[in-house]
Design a protein around this motif. Sequence first.
Motif, PDB file in Angstrom:
ATOM      1  N   GLU A 155      24.824  70.928  25.972  1.00 58.23           N
ATOM      2  CA  GLU A 155      24.051  69.940  24.807  1.00 58.23           C
ATOM      3  C   GLU A 155      24.305  67.734  25.012  1.00 58.23           C
ATOM      4  N   SER A 188      19.422  69.950  24.981  1.00 54.13           N
ATOM      5  CA  SER A 188      20.036  70.874  26.149  1.00 54.13           C
ATOM      6  C   SER A 188      19.274  71.270  27.986  1.00 54.13           C
ATOM      7  N   PHE A 214      18.573  65.254  20.109  1.00 51.72           N
ATOM      8  CA  PHE A 214      19.171  66.007  20.557  1.00 51.72           C
ATOM      9  C   PHE A 214      18.900  66.860  21.530  1.00 51.72           C
TER      10      PHE A 214
END
Length: 143
Positions: free
Chosen positions: A87, A82, A80
């Motif tokens: 995101e 950003s 994950f």
Amino acid sequence: MNSLKDLTRGFENLKKESLDEIGFFYDENVFFKDPFNEIVGKDKLIKIFEHMFENLENPHFVILETIENSDGAFLTWDFFLSIKGAEHKIHGSSHLKYSGERKIVYHRDYWDVGEEILLNVPFIKLLYGYFRKKIALPKEYLC
């Protein structure tokens, strides 16, 4: 290397300040390859992670599954991140090979750059879609 569980915990809790800890698991001459990098050496691997923390917002891994034998391991994960507040998630896997001392000597990451990154860029998405249609088996053959 302590254990695969320690390694996965290390990846899931990885911070720029803890890169030396993750380095404990790797051989000095580790081979590392992902879709953007191919290097040899633990110091260079740590630089890749430093670069990740400098250029991405809140990058972190979630390890989904592990398979291990005496020679190495295979991990599936979600990464994950950003960028400019947007995101993103990249799904991938890592193939690890151990030395006799159970240090990682080979780390190869597999993930689809096209699906995971390029399809988020409008013009590239259009071109990619065109090529996918040309190369993929027509749907009528799949019935």
